[in-house]
Design a protein around this motif. Sequence first.
Motif, PDB file in Angstrom:
ATOM      1  N   ALA A 153      -7.162  -7.346   7.342  1.00 55.04           N
ATOM      2  CA  ALA A 153      -5.771  -7.786   7.379  1.00 55.04           C
ATOM      3  C   ALA A 153      -5.371  -8.099   8.813  1.00 55.04           C
ATOM      4  N   ALA A 154      -4.473  -9.049   8.931  1.00 53.99           N
ATOM      5  CA  ALA A 154      -3.864  -9.377  10.217  1.00 53.99           C
ATOM      6  C   ALA A 154      -2.386  -9.619   9.945  1.00 53.99           C
ATOM      7  N   PRO A 155      -1.490  -8.719  10.382  1.00 54.55           N
ATOM      8  CA  PRO A 155      -0.060  -8.882  10.099  1.00 54.55           C
ATOM      9  C   PRO A 155       0.458 -10.231  10.563  1.00 54.55           C
ATOM     10  N   ALA A 156       1.215 -10.878   9.676  1.00 56.54           N
ATOM     11  CA  ALA A 156       1.749 -12.202   9.997  1.00 56.54           C
ATOM     12  C   ALA A 156       3.136 -12.124  10.627  1.00 56.54           C
ATOM     13  N   GLY A 157       3.710 -10.932  10.704  1.00 54.11           N
ATOM     14  CA  GLY A 157       5.045 -10.789  11.268  1.00 54.11           C
ATOM     15  C   GLY A 157       5.329  -9.338  11.572  1.00 54.11           C
ATOM     16  N   PRO A 158       6.544  -9.031  12.005  1.00 49.29           N
ATOM     17  CA  PRO A 158       6.881  -7.661  12.389  1.00 49.29           C
ATOM     18  C   PRO A 158       6.881  -6.693  11.222  1.00 49.29           C
ATOM     19  N   ARG A 159       7.061  -7.187   9.988  1.00 49.69           N
ATOM     20  CA  ARG A 159       7.068  -6.311   8.816  1.00 49.69           C
ATOM     21  C   ARG A 159       6.104  -6.865   7.779  1.00 49.69           C
ATOM     22  N   ALA A 160       5.010  -6.141   7.548  1.00 49.70           N
ATOM     23  CA  ALA A 160       4.035  -6.549   6.552  1.00 49.70           C
ATOM     24  C   ALA A 160       4.443  -6.000   5.188  1.00 49.70           C
ATOM     25  N   TRP A 185      -6.883  -5.461  11.439  1.00 51.64           N
ATOM     26  CA  TRP A 185      -7.155  -4.236  10.700  1.00 51.64           C
ATOM     27  C   TRP A 185      -8.337  -4.479   9.769  1.00 51.64           C
ATOM     28  N   ALA A 186      -9.090  -3.418   9.512  1.00 48.97           N
ATOM     29  CA  ALA A 186     -10.136  -3.453   8.499  1.00 48.97           C
ATOM     30  C   ALA A 186     -10.181  -2.087   7.844  1.00 48.97           C
ATOM     31  N   GLY A 187     -10.696  -2.032   6.634  1.00 49.36           N
ATOM     32  CA  GLY A 187     -10.744  -0.747   5.953  1.00 49.36           C
ATOM     33  C   GLY A 187     -11.729  -0.730   4.806  1.00 49.36           C
ATOM     34  N   VAL A 188     -12.116   0.471   4.432  1.00 47.13           N
ATOM     35  CA  VAL A 188     -12.832   0.722   3.194  1.00 47.13           C
ATOM     36  C   VAL A 188     -11.923   1.589   2.338  1.00 47.13           C
ATOM     37  N   ARG A 189     -11.558   1.090   1.174  1.00 46.22           N
ATOM     38  CA  ARG A 189     -10.719   1.846   0.246  1.00 46.22           C
ATOM     39  C   ARG A 189     -11.639   2.501  -0.778  1.00 46.22           C
ATOM     40  N   PHE A 190     -11.685   3.828  -0.757  1.00 47.65           N
ATOM     41  CA  PHE A 190     -12.593   4.564  -1.623  1.00 47.65           C
ATOM     42  C   PHE A 190     -12.012   4.713  -3.026  1.00 47.65           C
ATOM     43  N   PHE A 191     -12.877   4.781  -4.015  1.00 51.49           N
ATOM     44  CA  PHE A 191     -12.438   5.019  -5.386  1.00 51.49           C
ATOM     45  C   PHE A 191     -11.718   6.366  -5.447  1.00 51.49           C
ATOM     46  N   PRO A 192     -10.655   6.477  -6.252  1.00 51.49           N
ATOM     47  CA  PRO A 192      -9.894   7.733  -6.291  1.00 51.49           C
ATOM     48  C   PRO A 192     -10.772   8.966  -6.490  1.00 51.49           C
ATOM     49  N   GLY A 193     -10.565   9.958  -5.629  1.00 50.44           N
ATOM     50  CA  GLY A 193     -11.267  11.228  -5.746  1.00 50.44           C
ATOM     51  C   GLY A 193     -12.584  11.312  -5.007  1.00 50.44           C
ATOM     52  N   THR A 194     -13.084  10.190  -4.427  1.00 49.15           N
ATOM     53  CA  THR A 194     -14.394  10.218  -3.785  1.00 49.15           C
ATOM     54  C   THR A 194     -14.342  10.460  -2.279  1.00 49.15           C
ATOM     55  N   ALA A 195     -13.224  10.106  -1.618  1.00 53.44           N
ATOM     56  CA  ALA A 195     -13.171  10.188  -0.163  1.00 53.44           C
ATOM     57  C   ALA A 195     -13.244  11.608   0.394  1.00 53.44           C
ATOM     58  N   PRO A 196     -12.613  12.613  -0.226  1.00 53.51           N
ATOM     59  CA  PRO A 196     -12.658  13.946   0.385  1.00 53.51           C
ATOM     60  C   PRO A 196     -14.073  14.470   0.637  1.00 53.51           C
ATOM     61  N   ALA A 254      -7.371  -9.923   2.892  1.00 52.03           N
ATOM     62  CA  ALA A 254      -8.483 -10.313   2.030  1.00 52.03           C
ATOM     63  C   ALA A 254      -9.287  -9.062   1.702  1.00 52.03           C
ATOM     64  N   GLU A 255      -9.882  -9.042   0.519  1.00 55.39           N
ATOM     65  CA  GLU A 255     -10.704  -7.906   0.133  1.00 55.39           C
ATOM     66  C   GLU A 255     -11.893  -8.370  -0.700  1.00 55.39           C
ATOM     67  N   ARG A 256     -12.885  -7.513  -0.794  1.00 53.47           N
ATOM     68  CA  ARG A 256     -14.071  -7.780  -1.615  1.00 53.47           C
ATOM     69  C   ARG A 256     -14.632  -6.444  -2.086  1.00 53.47           C
ATOM     70  N   PRO A 257     -15.389  -6.454  -3.181  1.00 55.41           N
ATOM     71  CA  PRO A 257     -16.036  -5.209  -3.613  1.00 55.41           C
ATOM     72  C   PRO A 257     -17.050  -4.743  -2.568  1.00 55.41           C
ATOM     73  N   SER A 258     -17.153  -3.441  -2.402  1.00 50.66           N
ATOM     74  CA  SER A 258     -18.112  -2.858  -1.468  1.00 50.66           C
ATOM     75  C   SER A 258     -19.437  -2.579  -2.172  1.00 50.66           C
ATOM     76  N   ARG A 259     -20.470  -2.451  -1.374  1.00 52.78           N
ATOM     77  CA  ARG A 259     -21.754  -1.995  -1.921  1.00 52.78           C
ATOM     78  C   ARG A 259     -21.702  -0.519  -2.280  1.00 52.78           C
ATOM     79  N   LEU A 260     -20.702   0.203  -1.791  1.00 58.93           N
ATOM     80  CA  LEU A 260     -20.478   1.583  -2.198  1.00 58.93           C
ATOM     81  C   LEU A 260     -19.724   1.570  -3.520  1.00 58.93           C
ATOM     82  N   ALA A 261     -20.269   2.213  -4.512  1.00 65.64           N
ATOM     83  CA  ALA A 261     -19.728   2.125  -5.869  1.00 65.64           C
ATOM     84  C   ALA A 261     -18.235   2.443  -5.911  1.00 65.64           C
ATOM     85  N   GLY A 262     -17.474   1.543  -6.506  1.00 58.77           N
ATOM     86  CA  GLY A 262     -16.047   1.743  -6.713  1.00 58.77           C
ATOM     87  C   GLY A 262     -15.167   1.456  -5.514  1.00 58.77           C
TER      88      GLY A 262
END
Length: 229
Positions: A17-24, A61-72, A3-11
């Motif tokens: 995620a929770a893997p449902a089996g040995p291969r996600a 698992w949980a994560g924040v996926r940053f807009f391209p070019g912003t994470a570095p 599941a995902e949702r927009p972050s309060r961090l722009a972009g």
Amino acid sequence: MYAERPSRLAGAVVWTAAPAGPRAWPVLPDGCMDLLWHEGRLLVAGPDTRAHAVDGAPGRWAGVRFFPGTAPALLGVPAHEVRDRRVDLADLWPAHRVRSLTARVAAAPGPARGLEEAALALAADGDPADHLAGRIVAALQAGRSVAATADGLGVGARRLHRRSLAAFGYGPKTLARVLRLQRALALARGGTPLAETAALAGFADQAHLTRDVRRLTGMAPRALLGGGR
């Protein structure tokens, strides 16, 4: 379960995620970097040049996926140093910074919320955003060629390549292909026929789309559209 949702961090996007089996389902190239949490461990997912096979490690698992070019700028690591890799944050940051961030995430109502709060704090305290990176993404996303992008931004081809390596992990040609892949997937998942998708996304024809999708993901478009992210 993903599941995902927009972050309060722009972009940015916050996901769980929770893997449902040995291969996600594999993670597809998208030009992004992620800050990850897995059962109390913090990692950085670098930009992918091909589909990343998830090993189905048990646990949440949980994560924040940053807009391209912003994470570095936020994480303090050039994107090309973690390209096609998942790296422990402890291998990139001093131990005391990792302990502090880990404690912050652990104290939050949930790891996804904690990661988002951490990302917002990094954005507030870190270096200014790389506006050139954002303009590169916008130009390539609009379907401009690499040469036209360089000319429009007033930078030479070599500088564009250097900045792209640091911001995205690869050169502008690869970034353009990845962004085009994501445009095509968004159209096809919305119900657009593949031949029309190819034309709208900037491919020469449907055969070109099929070849590029196979190179980047290892799967045919129809097989890819039958699964998740």
